[in-house]
Design a protein around this motif. Structure first.
Motif, PDB file in Angstrom:
ATOM      1  N   UNK A  77     -24.134   6.567  19.125  1.00 27.37           N
ATOM      2  CA  UNK A  77     -22.962   6.097  18.607  1.00 27.37           C
ATOM      3  C   UNK A  77     -22.219   6.756  17.734  1.00 27.37           C
ATOM      4  N   UNK A  78     -23.019   7.346  16.634  1.00 29.88           N
ATOM      5  CA  UNK A  78     -22.459   8.039  15.473  1.00 29.88           C
ATOM      6  C   UNK A  78     -22.190   9.426  15.840  1.00 29.88           C
ATOM      7  N   UNK A  79     -22.949   9.842  16.996  1.00 32.82           N
ATOM      8  CA  UNK A  79     -22.281  11.280  17.517  1.00 32.82           C
ATOM      9  C   UNK A  79     -21.132  11.187  18.115  1.00 32.82           C
ATOM     10  N   UNK A  80     -21.028  10.141  18.849  1.00 34.17           N
ATOM     11  CA  UNK A  80     -19.622   9.835  19.786  1.00 34.17           C
ATOM     12  C   UNK A  80     -18.509   9.403  18.946  1.00 34.17           C
ATOM     13  N   UNK A  81     -18.698   8.867  17.544  1.00 36.47           N
ATOM     14  CA  UNK A  81     -17.809   8.677  16.805  1.00 36.47           C
ATOM     15  C   UNK A  81     -17.540   9.842  15.596  1.00 36.47           C
ATOM     16  N   UNK A  82     -18.549  10.520  15.598  1.00 34.95           N
ATOM     17  CA  UNK A  82     -18.451  11.558  14.573  1.00 34.95           C
ATOM     18  C   UNK A  82     -18.702  11.096  13.220  1.00 34.95           C
ATOM     19  N   UNK A  83     -19.412  10.016  12.931  1.00 30.75           N
ATOM     20  CA  UNK A  83     -19.805   9.249  11.694  1.00 30.75           C
ATOM     21  C   UNK A  83     -21.134   9.409  11.570  1.00 30.75           C
ATOM     22  N   UNK A  84     -21.701   8.943  10.479  1.00 31.85           N
ATOM     23  CA  UNK A  84     -23.170   9.059  10.022  1.00 31.85           C
ATOM     24  C   UNK A  84     -23.821   7.734  10.572  1.00 31.85           C
ATOM     25  N   UNK A  85     -25.120   7.851  11.175  1.00 36.99           N
ATOM     26  CA  UNK A  85     -25.904   6.478  11.576  1.00 36.99           C
ATOM     27  C   UNK A  85     -25.848   5.631  10.469  1.00 36.99           C
ATOM     28  N   UNK A  86     -25.775   5.606   9.260  1.00 38.75           N
ATOM     29  CA  UNK A  86     -25.760   4.620   8.429  1.00 38.75           C
ATOM     30  C   UNK A  86     -24.189   3.923   8.407  1.00 38.75           C
ATOM     31  N   UNK A  87     -23.308   4.665   8.530  1.00 37.57           N
ATOM     32  CA  UNK A  87     -21.832   4.197   8.784  1.00 37.57           C
ATOM     33  C   UNK A  87     -21.640   3.494   9.794  1.00 37.57           C
ATOM     34  N   UNK A  88     -22.261   3.770  10.951  1.00 39.71           N
ATOM     35  CA  UNK A  88     -22.327   3.196  12.259  1.00 39.71           C
ATOM     36  C   UNK A  88     -22.987   2.046  12.364  1.00 39.71           C
ATOM     37  N   UNK A  89     -24.266   2.047  11.808  1.00 36.33           N
ATOM     38  CA  UNK A  89     -25.314   0.602  11.620  1.00 36.33           C
ATOM     39  C   UNK A  89     -24.336  -0.269  10.891  1.00 36.33           C
ATOM     40  N   UNK A  90     -23.791   0.059   9.750  1.00 37.07           N
ATOM     41  CA  UNK A  90     -23.136  -1.031   8.690  1.00 37.07           C
ATOM     42  C   UNK A  90     -21.960  -1.334   9.555  1.00 37.07           C
ATOM     43  N   UNK A  91     -21.251  -0.474  10.228  1.00 38.47           N
ATOM     44  CA  UNK A  91     -19.971  -1.026  11.038  1.00 38.47           C
ATOM     45  C   UNK A  91     -20.563  -1.994  12.128  1.00 38.47           C
ATOM     46  N   UNK A  92     -21.622  -1.676  12.929  1.00 33.60           N
ATOM     47  CA  UNK A  92     -22.158  -2.777  13.781  1.00 33.60           C
ATOM     48  C   UNK A  92     -22.465  -4.033  13.301  1.00 33.60           C
ATOM     49  N   UNK A  93     -22.899  -4.099  12.104  1.00 32.59           N
ATOM     50  CA  UNK A  93     -23.448  -5.384  11.380  1.00 32.59           C
ATOM     51  C   UNK A  93     -22.288  -6.020  10.507  1.00 32.59           C
ATOM     52  N   UNK A  94     -21.121  -5.623  10.576  1.00 36.84           N
ATOM     53  CA  UNK A  94     -20.129  -5.862   9.913  1.00 36.84           C
ATOM     54  C   UNK A  94     -20.311  -5.765   8.285  1.00 36.84           C
ATOM     55  N   UNK A  95     -20.940  -4.956   7.971  1.00 34.93           N
ATOM     56  CA  UNK A  95     -21.033  -4.610   6.466  1.00 34.93           C
ATOM     57  C   UNK A  95     -20.049  -3.860   6.014  1.00 34.93           C
TER      58      UNK A  95
END
Length: 98
Positions: A77-95
């Protein structure tokens, strides 16, 4: 007499190979298949599927497989969105963004 023993031993060997052929027919599942089935069932709220997948491997193996699946999903997802894995993980968890 020796012919009877040979016949008995040959029959014994044949029955043991027939018994060992049974598990080969039933395909065993590896921990990644179990993790994929488990997570998919959880996403679909399928309790029967959850229980079935959880029985395929040990709880420790399932935990490892689910963790590996989560890591791979976040990276993809991070590669798909062009974002960092940390940002994607936080987004998925609603943080909130860090």
């Amino acid at each position: 007499m020796l012919d009877r023993i040979r016949t008995y031993v040959a029959g014994f060997r044949g029955s043991s190979s027939a018994r060992s052929a049974g598990p080969r027919e039933r395909r065993s599942h590896n921990l990644f298949e179990a993790a994929a089935a488990y997570v998919s069932a959880r996403a679909e709220d399928d309790q029967d599927g959850i229980d079935e997948a959880a029985a395929w491997v040990s709880p420790e193996a399932l935990s490892f497989g689910v963790s590996e699946l989560a890591c791979r999903a976040v990276v993809a997802l991070a590669q798909e969105r062009g974002a960092s894995p940390r940002a994607v993980a936080r987004d998925l968890l609603g943080l909130p963004a860090a």
